[in-house]
Design an enzyme around this catalytic site. Structure first.
Site, PDB file in Angstrom:
ATOM      1  CE  LYS A 128      -3.948   1.888   2.533  1.00 15.40           C
ATOM      2  NZ  LYS A 128      -5.052   1.698   3.757  1.00 15.40           N
ATOM      3  CB  SER A 168      -8.197   3.503   2.651  1.00 15.56           C
ATOM      4  OG  SER A 168      -7.284   3.105   3.946  1.00 15.56           O
ATOM      5  CB  SER A 220      -8.189   0.585   5.951  1.00 18.87           C
ATOM      6  OG  SER A 220      -9.108   1.597   5.955  1.00 18.87           O
TER       7      SER A 220
END
Lengths: 490, 97
Positions: free
Chosen positions: A78, A153, A177
């Site tokens: 990420k 996210s 997330s």
């Protein structure tokens, strides 16, 4: 069987036996990215240097030198986890040119375990969002249906694993997330206990809630990656000094006598009835394996979202103060220093980030601190106590991961409160600091995956992973792959 | 609940070092009020006797030894700076008006 469909441990064995080369793994990933990422948009950057690293690893394999646990495995990270040598943008215009001079501790650990970092994955800007529509650069799409969000996210991380672009990925989880996108994309996502995995080098959103964890195709792989990234780090003052167990040998699949709590508050109004049905079916599977299922109460659940948004936004307003155009990132020139700060931040941050900075600044401002911030800290105590009391009676608690399956792109983007409520089942875990895993639990009649969340006591990752593993061994949901082909929507 | 006005939204933006146009301030005030109305539900709970949780692990300050250690090379530290001069970050003049 395609290389990608194999378990990480299996791939290690095959490499050892010479059945294929490290380059084969990387080439499969790069080919897949080439084939599908034009549709999925999971990657923000691809590390083109990776083939050179492949050769270095192959030489070591040929010489039968010692190998790390993740030897030769292409991974995605990420884009809020810093990586020396290539950009870390947090999917924000403000950091679009940021080239870190150091590696996050988890990045170091992956490298030490001989994983190959294939690229950086899309996310909601600064990890704020539940759909990956808040990225400044692109909207990631759900591999199961390209018109739907992958969740957020860590949507890029979940979609990249689901679409077969990487063998595993790292995400971060502040209010769900990792777990919510894992649920939406039909993969496994683990949010470890707060403090188990170092946050050094994770660009902070809400420091008392953030935690890094793996997204994988199955539970065994999640345990495998956790084994590498868990552990105390003196560079992170909130890192816990606890002994790290052998997560893989904990996966026995034996759960006879395990006490499983089913919270009424997680299965009531607002939960899609088919999602609820899949969870009841999963509970039956656990019961069939000898688990003892009982109802538990988590009475303060309905206050979790309000608590979270005050606390997370307050911490965000403080953490994001560092983005001022002085030391890194993009700068917009102004008439004076304050004007430069304002112009830089206004141009660099997206709407959702600005909204949370504003909410946090307001909650912490003189005259409102007690009414909002302090009040939320006290309610956090009540939510934490709910779990402590429930865990007096049970070993794990199960629930849906999200109230619904993935929603269509654009559906909630202009309605922040509805978007926030999507995290109602994952947020309490972060407020209490406990671990939880989301595992695929079948499909909705709309064709989208449903996730089962298994929560545990602090540092009881081995217990929740074993419960998830036992469930997975008796179902085949985790083996299903999205059937889309290039240019064809499923 | 006291409603946030457009003017108050602009004041908060000033504290947060954000510049909002009239239109943005109006929209921000509207969404913040919507969220704060929802947050009001926390007042249903009596928390008079409840201690706040600031940290789930209940940890205390960690102090490292006060020793001189090497730092990052200055060129590396300045590498990402939008503007620099010699060995320093360069910003618009602070004094002088």
């Amino acid at each position: 069987m395609a290389l990608f469909d194999k378990r990480l441990q299996e791939i290690q064995q095959d490499l050892h036996n010479g059945e294929y080369k490290v380059a084969d793994l990387v080439e499969e990933s790069l080919r897949r990215i080439e084939e599908v990422d034009g549709e999925i948009h999971a990657f923000l950057s691809v590390n083109r240097q990776v083939m050179a690293e492949t050769e270095r690893l192959q030489e070591r394999l040929d010489k039968k030198e010692e190998r790390g646990l993740l030897f030769g495995l292409p991974a995605g990270i990420k884009d809020n986890i810093v990586t020396k040598g290539f950009k870390t943008t947090c999917a924000s215009r403000l950091l679009e040119n940021y080239d870190p001079i150091y590696d996050a501790t988890v990045t170091v650990k992956l490298k030490q375990a001989d994983a190959l970092i294939l690229g950086k994955l899309n996310m909601d800007e600064f990890a704020m969002g539940s759909s990956t529509e808040n990225s400044a650069f692109q909207k990631t799409r759900n591999p199961w249906n390209l018109d739907y969000v992958p969740g957020g996210s860590s949507g890029g991380s979940a979609a990249a694993v689901a679409a077969g672009e990487v063998y595993f990925a790292l995400g971060s989880d502040t209010g769900g997330s990792i777990r919510q996108p894992a649920s939406f994309c039909g993969v496994v996502g683990l949010k470890p206990t707060y403090g188990l995995v170092s946050r050094f080098g994770l660009v902070a959103f809400a420091s008392s809630l953030d935690q890094i964890g793996p997204l994988t195709k199955n539970v065994e792989d999640a345990a495998y990656v956790l084994q590498v990234i868990a552990g105390h780090d003196p560079q992170d003052s909130t890192s816990a000094k606890v002994e790290i167990p052998d997560y893989l040998s904990a996966l026995t699949g034996e759960i006879r006598g395990l006490k499983v709590g089913l919270p009424k508050e997680y299965l009531g109004e607002g939960i899609d009835h088919e999602v609820r049905q899949r969870v009841y079916e999963a509970v039956k599977v656990l019961e069939g394996l000898g688990a003892e299922v009982m109802e538990v109460r988590l009475p303060h659940t309905e206050y979790a979202v309000a608590t979270y948004y005050i606390l997370a936004s307050s911490e965000a307003s403080s953490n994001l103060a560092r983005f001022d155009g002085v030391r890194y990132g993009v700068r917009v020139e102004g008439e004076n220093l304050i004007d430069m700060y304002k112009k830089t931040r206004s141009a660099g941050f997206g709407d959702e980030v600005k909204r949370r900075i504003m909410l946090g600044t307001y909650s912490l401002s003189s005259g409102y601190y007690d009414a909002y911030y302090l009040k939320a800290q006290k309610v956090r105590t009540l939510i934490k106590r709910d779990f402590e009391e429930a865990f007096q009676k049970v070993d794990v608690i199960v629930s849906p991961t999200a109230p619904t399956t993935a929603f269509p792109i654009g559906e909630k983007v202009d309605d922040p409160l509805t978007m926030y409520l999507n995290d109602i089942l994952t947020i309490p875990v972060n407020l209490a600091g406990i671990p939880a895993v989301s595992v695929p639990a079948g499909f909705h009649s709309n064709g989208l995956p449903v996730g089962l969340q298994i929560m545990g006591k602090p540092f009881a990752e081995a217990t929740i992973l074993n419960a998830a593993y036992a469930y997975e061994q008796h179902t085949d949901h985790h083996l299903k792959r999205p059937a889309f082909e290039r240019g064809v929507r499923s | 609940m006291r409603e946030i006005s457009r003017e108050e939204a602009k004041r908060v933006a000033e504290l947060a070092r954000l510049a909002l146009s009239e239109e943005e301030a109006e929209k921000m005030a509207r969404t913040l009020n919507q969220i704060l109305r929802y947050v009001e539900k926390l007042n249903e709970l009596d928390t008079e006797e409840v201690p706040p949780t600031s940290h789930v692990l209940g940890i205390t300050n960690v102090m490292r030894a006060d020793e001189v250690r090497p730092s990052w090379p200055i060129e590396e530290v300045l590498k990402n700076a939008p503007d620099k001069e010699e060995r320093q970050f360069k910003v618009p003049a602070i004094m002088g008006e």
